[in-house]
Design a protein around this motif. Structure first.
Motif: not given
Length: 204
Positions: A90-91, A93-95, A97-98
């Motif tokens: 999840r981390d 994916e967030r990185e 996407e950012a």
């Protein structure tokens, strides 16, 4: 052009030697854009290969430098997880996407981009994703290989604006643009210096 090229990092400076003589020195902890202009494609390939062989140097080609057989998500996940024993997807994916958003990709596009292969994407999109890779894990020196070849002026402006994100995110990491000699090369904002590599480089 037939010259011997060798790159090394000495005292936090990248030194490019041509036929044994120091030709170009770049500080690695001061950030900024630098430009190296070469005469032809063969010369560009030799320069980039010589630089890429140096530890700590990352290369961003016009095609984005991502493996063609892997999806965008797989390529970026590989970068994030390299050398790590435990990961939180999840981390990751967030990185990812950012980084993609910073590189100008719309959220709607990012939502479907992960499962696509880079080689099937438009060139500027591949380039933006390749830049996102280096945003996530910046090298000591980012070498940008012939980014403007074949682009319109508007496309070149978009590329320059996108690349500026790298410097805002990593202000102390330098970037070296390797460009083919042309009267139509776009100006690089805040360029720290331009060097020209010719068939008979000056050793003085």
């Amino acid at each position: 052009m037939s010259v011997g090229l060798h790159a090394s990092i000495i005292a936090r400076r990248l030194v490019l030697r041509v036929d044994g003589a120091s030709f170009l020195e770049l500080p690695l902890d001061e950030g900024g854009r630098h430009r190296l202009v070469v005469e032809d494609i063969a010369a560009a390939r030799r320069v980039v290969a010589g630089l890429e062989a140096c530890p700590g140097v990352g290369v961003l080609t016009a095609a984005g430098s991502l493996p063609g057989a892997m999806t965008v998500a797989e390529s970026l996940a590989l970068v994030l997880r390299y050398g790590q024993e435990e990961v939180d997807e999840r981390d990751d994916e967030r990185e990812m996407e950012a980084a993609l958003r910073l590189c100008g990709l719309a959220p709607q596009r990012i939502a479907v981009l992960g499962g696509e292969q880079p080689m099937k994407l438009p060139r500027l999109e591949r380039w933006a994703i390749g830049l996102a890779r280096w945003l996530l894990r910046p090298p000591e020196l980012l070498v940008i290989d012939r980014p403007f070849a074949g682009l319109t002026r508007r496309e070149a402006d978009v590329l320059i604006a996108t690349e500026a994100i790298y410097h805002r995110r990593h202000p102390f990491r330098a970037a070296l643009f390797v460009d083919l000699d042309s009267h139509e090369l776009p100006e690089l904002p805040d360029c720290c210096g331009t060097s020209h590599l010719t068939e008979a480089p000056c050793h003085c």
